[in-house]
Design a protein around this motif. Structure first.
Motif, PDB file in Angstrom:
ATOM      1  N   PHE A  70      10.337 -24.055  -8.733  1.00 25.57           N
ATOM      2  CA  PHE A  70      10.059 -25.482  -8.543  1.00 25.57           C
ATOM      3  C   PHE A  70      10.103 -26.247  -9.866  1.00 25.57           C
ATOM      4  N   GLY A  71      10.656 -27.468  -9.814  1.00 24.56           N
ATOM      5  CA  GLY A  71      10.730 -28.299 -11.006  1.00 24.56           C
ATOM      6  C   GLY A  71      10.547 -29.762 -10.667  1.00 24.56           C
ATOM      7  N   ALA A  72      10.474 -30.594 -11.698  1.00 23.95           N
ATOM      8  CA  ALA A  72      10.240 -32.020 -11.493  1.00 23.95           C
ATOM      9  C   ALA A  72      10.752 -32.807 -12.684  1.00 23.95           C
ATOM     10  N   ALA A  73      10.886 -34.104 -12.491  1.00 27.19           N
ATOM     11  CA  ALA A  73      11.308 -34.997 -13.567  1.00 27.19           C
ATOM     12  C   ALA A  73      10.709 -36.374 -13.335  1.00 27.19           C
ATOM     13  N   ILE A  74      10.653 -37.142 -14.401  1.00 27.36           N
ATOM     14  CA  ILE A  74      10.162 -38.512 -14.360  1.00 27.36           C
ATOM     15  C   ILE A  74      11.227 -39.405 -14.969  1.00 27.36           C
ATOM     16  N   LEU A  75      11.584 -40.485 -14.256  1.00 27.21           N
ATOM     17  CA  LEU A  75      12.623 -41.407 -14.694  1.00 27.21           C
ATOM     18  C   LEU A  75      12.080 -42.827 -14.743  1.00 27.21           C
ATOM     19  N   ARG A  76      12.720 -43.651 -15.551  1.00 26.49           N
ATOM     20  CA  ARG A  76      12.382 -45.074 -15.583  1.00 26.49           C
ATOM     21  C   ARG A  76      13.001 -45.787 -14.382  1.00 26.49           C
ATOM     22  N   LEU A  80      16.938 -45.879 -14.618  1.00 33.97           N
ATOM     23  CA  LEU A  80      17.030 -44.496 -14.130  1.00 33.97           C
ATOM     24  C   LEU A  80      17.247 -43.496 -15.255  1.00 33.97           C
ATOM     25  N   SER A  81      16.898 -43.870 -16.486  1.00 36.13           N
ATOM     26  CA  SER A  81      16.998 -42.918 -17.594  1.00 36.13           C
ATOM     27  C   SER A  81      15.864 -41.903 -17.500  1.00 36.13           C
ATOM     28  N   LEU A  82      16.128 -40.724 -18.037  1.00 40.27           N
ATOM     29  CA  LEU A  82      15.164 -39.630 -17.957  1.00 40.27           C
ATOM     30  C   LEU A  82      14.063 -39.787 -18.998  1.00 40.27           C
ATOM     31  N   VAL A  83      12.834 -39.637 -18.564  1.00 37.91           N
ATOM     32  CA  VAL A  83      11.697 -39.614 -19.486  1.00 37.91           C
ATOM     33  C   VAL A  83      11.364 -38.170 -19.851  1.00 37.91           C
ATOM     34  N   ILE A  84      11.249 -37.323 -18.839  1.00 38.81           N
ATOM     35  CA  ILE A  84      10.948 -35.911 -19.083  1.00 38.81           C
ATOM     36  C   ILE A  84      11.331 -35.090 -17.858  1.00 38.81           C
ATOM     37  N   ALA A  85      11.739 -33.872 -18.087  1.00 37.12           N
ATOM     38  CA  ALA A  85      11.994 -32.910 -17.015  1.00 37.12           C
ATOM     39  C   ALA A  85      11.220 -31.642 -17.341  1.00 37.12           C
ATOM     40  N   GLU A  86      10.737 -30.966 -16.302  1.00 31.83           N
ATOM     41  CA  GLU A  86       9.987 -29.730 -16.510  1.00 31.83           C
ATOM     42  C   GLU A  86      10.192 -28.796 -15.322  1.00 31.83           C
ATOM     43  N   VAL A 100       2.974 -30.730 -11.574  1.00 34.15           N
ATOM     44  CA  VAL A 100       1.802 -30.868 -12.444  1.00 34.15           C
ATOM     45  C   VAL A 100       2.160 -30.536 -13.883  1.00 34.15           C
ATOM     46  N   HIS A 101       3.041 -29.567 -14.069  1.00 33.78           N
ATOM     47  CA  HIS A 101       3.488 -29.239 -15.425  1.00 33.78           C
ATOM     48  C   HIS A 101       4.253 -30.410 -16.037  1.00 33.78           C
ATOM     49  N   ALA A 102       5.071 -31.087 -15.220  1.00 36.21           N
ATOM     50  CA  ALA A 102       5.784 -32.271 -15.708  1.00 36.21           C
ATOM     51  C   ALA A 102       4.801 -33.371 -16.096  1.00 36.21           C
ATOM     52  N   LEU A 103       3.766 -33.565 -15.279  1.00 29.10           N
ATOM     53  CA  LEU A 103       2.748 -34.573 -15.600  1.00 29.10           C
ATOM     54  C   LEU A 103       1.995 -34.189 -16.879  1.00 29.10           C
ATOM     55  N   LYS A 104       1.665 -32.929 -17.027  1.00 27.78           N
ATOM     56  CA  LYS A 104       1.002 -32.473 -18.258  1.00 27.78           C
ATOM     57  C   LYS A 104       1.843 -32.825 -19.476  1.00 27.78           C
ATOM     58  N   ARG A 105       3.119 -32.479 -19.424  1.00 28.59           N
ATOM     59  CA  ARG A 105       4.004 -32.751 -20.548  1.00 28.59           C
ATOM     60  C   ARG A 105       4.194 -34.256 -20.764  1.00 28.59           C
TER      61      ARG A 105
END
Length: 232
Positions: A70-76, A80-86, A100-105
């Protein structure tokens, strides 16, 4: 354009794309996204690209170490640019699901955008813990590639649905996908709103991503007896 809650708007070359969260009538989702289906610049295409090119490489490394798929990402929302992926890191902490790991990072970043200005992307429909984390973090949306049923049937990880049933008494899909905190969207539904030939291209990319995850799932299942993840 049908009115709704703003999710994202941006520009590529001379093409403008916007996405809105529909309110009231679910059929409006199709109408909204058909009206803004624009070449390579739709939100569906961008989210698939992030899954394939930003999350999957991290997940390959994570699975090789013994973590789940499982993975996740956060975009603007703005472009739609990438802020972080985990990716999942339950070997370190069983709470470090991909989301949750993406939110932590994300919260370890120095300067970061407000969550009201962001899109949350999950490779798999979030479990109840991750839904709560997304909610408490202030996101008003999340998008997912695989469903809870996929996690159970294609990945042999049934815990999401079992917790939903045993703890909350809910059947699959029983939670409110649109509520006072957020609305959730299956990427597959967005792909279906595309016009051909773009729909066919995105379905091809979807199949390619599914095949990659199937291979990673086989690797994880073959090695999981060696890990000490409580719900492996």
């Amino acid at each position: 354009m049908v009115p709704g809650d703003f999710i994202a708007c941006g520009k590529r070359r001379v093409i403008v794309f916007c996405a809105f969260r529909p309110t009231g009538n679910p059929a409006r989702l199709d109408e909204i996204f058909r009206s803004i289906s624009l070449s390579d610049n739709t939100i569906a295409a961008r989210l698939l690209d992030v899954v394939e090119h930003d999350i999957l490489p991290l997940t390959r490394k994570g699975v090789a170490a013994g973590n789940k798929v499982f993975g996740a990402a956060i975009l603007r929302k703005s472009d739609l640019s990438l802020v972080i992926a985990e990716t999942n890191n339950e070997l370190e902490n069983p709470l470090w699901h991909g989301e949750v790991h993406a939110l932590k990072r994300f919260y370890e970043l120095g300067e970061k955008p407000a969550t009201k200005d962001l899109i949350f992307l999950s490779t798999h429909e979030p479990c109840t813990m991750c839904m709560s984390a997304i909610t408490w973090a202030g996101f008003d949306n999340f998008y997912y590639f695989f469903s809870h049923e996929d996690s159970r049937d294609a990945f042999a990880i049934p815990h999401d649905l079992k917790i939903l049933k045993e703890v909350f008494g809910l059947e699959p899909g029983g939670y409110r996908r649109s509520n006072a905190f957020w609305s959730s969207f299956a990427i597959s539904d967005l792909v279906e709103t595309e016009a051909d030939p773009r729909k066919g291209e995105l379905k091809g990319q979807t199949a390619r991503i599914k095949a990659a995850y199937a291979g990673l799932s086989d690797s994880y299942q073959a090695s999981k007896s060696d890990n000490d993840i409580p719900l492996n």
